[in-house]
Design an enzyme around this catalytic site. Structure first.
Site, short mmCIF file in Angstrom:
data_model
loop_
_atom_site.label_atom_id
_atom_site.label_comp_id
_atom_site.label_asym_id
_atom_site.label_seq_id
_atom_site.Cartn_x
_atom_site.Cartn_y
_atom_site.Cartn_z
N HIS A 98 5.01 -8.72 -4.31
CA HIS A 98 3.65 -9.05 -3.85
C HIS A 98 3.31 -10.51 -4.18
CE1 HIS A 98 2.03 -4.93 -3.01
NE2 HIS A 98 3.02 -4.59 -3.81
N CYS A 104 6.13 -5.39 0.60
CA CYS A 104 6.29 -4.08 -0.03
C CYS A 104 6.18 -2.95 1.01
CB CYS A 104 5.29 -3.94 -1.17
SG CYS A 104 5.78 -2.70 -2.37
N GLY A 133 0.86 -1.18 0.00
CA GLY A 133 0.00 0.00 0.00
C GLY A 133 0.89 1.22 0.00
N GLU A 134 0.53 2.19 0.80
CA GLU A 134 1.36 3.40 0.92
C GLU A 134 1.85 3.44 2.36
OE1 GLU A 134 1.69 4.74 -2.06
OE2 GLU A 134 3.31 5.89 -1.15
N ARG A 194 6.10 -0.22 -7.50
CA ARG A 194 6.77 0.89 -6.80
C ARG A 194 7.44 0.36 -5.52
NH1 ARG A 194 1.91 2.44 -7.34
NH2 ARG A 194 1.62 2.95 -5.16
N GLU A 250 0.99 -12.20 -3.07
CA GLU A 250 -0.48 -12.37 -3.07
C GLU A 250 -1.09 -11.99 -4.42
OE1 GLU A 250 1.14 -9.89 -1.88
OE2 GLU A 250 0.01 -8.03 -2.16
N1 GLN Z 1 5.69 2.78 -2.83
C1 GLN Z 1 4.97 2.33 -1.69
C2 GLN Z 1 5.53 2.93 -0.41
O1 GLN Z 1 6.58 3.46 -0.43
C3 GLN Z 1 4.97 0.83 -1.59
C4 GLN Z 1 4.27 0.24 -2.79
C5 GLN Z 1 3.60 -1.06 -2.52
O2 GLN Z 1 3.38 -1.45 -1.37
N2 GLN Z 1 3.23 -1.72 -3.57
O3 GLN Z 1 4.94 2.87 0.61
#
Ligand code: GLN
Length: 193
Positions: free
Chosen positions: A169, A79, A47-48, A134, A171
């Site tokens: 990922h 991630c 996620g972010e 990302r 999943e």
């Molecule tokens: N770019 C996101 C971050 O820095 C991570 C991206 C992702 O979880 N797919 O939080």
């Protein structure tokens, strides 16, 4: 076995679906009250990371989860989840749960290579399909950290005791071996969490 999935933001549904296919029950963590439910392991999804970290803090889950991970609760961060677990983030001033002795570079692959697929080894497994979005990678590992996978020379999966992280990922692919690996970590967990 019950696995908690942090469900404040990001790709948590896909983890819950994959665990369902493996016959594992899940609980979703959205706020502090959810922590009262019993669970044997924790997944921090992609996620972010800044948003997820902020919500962890605001919902009163950051400190309790940090303590439980330190006491040995098995945790798997994908991630952004890897970023939440890292002690150090090269290109961010603050950290979050900071329980794993790794330094990560956020958005490490730049804009042009924002999302891509790769196939690589993971521990004893070969030909694991990997989806990167990302993604961060690990720049430095501490002495207790086992490197499980590299892509183009960069560390993209690692383990420290009961903590597992992947830049990619699992999943989002049909290959369930990384989740099975995590279930194996929980099954052999002897820490009192
Ligand atoms: N770019 C996101 C971050 O820095 C991570 C991206 C992702 O979880 N797919 O939080």
């Amino acid at each position: 076995m019950i696995i908690a999935v942090l469900a404040v933001q990001g790709a948590f549904i896909e983890h819950i679906q994959m665990l369902g296919q493996l016959g594992i029950n899940t609980v979703e963590l959205r706020n502090e009250a959810d922590l009262a439910q019993p669970f044997d392991g924790l997944i921090l999804p992609g996620g972010e990371s800044t948003t997820m970290g902020k919500l962890l803090r605001e919902q009163g889950m950051l400190i309790p989860l940090q303590e439980r991970i330190r006491q040995g609760l098995p945790v798997f961060g994908t991630c952004a989840g890897m970023i939440l677990l890292a002690k150090e983030i090269t290109n961010e001033p603050r950290n979050f749960l900071a329980t794993m002795d790794i330094r990560v570079l956020r958005n490490a692959y730049g804009r042009q290579l924002g999302s891509f697929h790769a196939v690589s080894a993971f521990g004893d497994m070969s030909d694991l399909p990997m989806t990167f979005i990302r993604a961060p990678y690990i720049e430095v590992v501490g002495p207790e950290v086992e490197v499980l996978s590299r892509v183009d020379g960069q560390i993209v999966a690692a383990r420290q005791g009961n903590q597992l992280v992947t830049s990619f990922h699992p999943e989002l692919t049909a290959d369930m071996r990384v989740h099975e690996y995590f279930l194996g970590m929980i099954a052999s967990n002897t820490a009192v969490a």
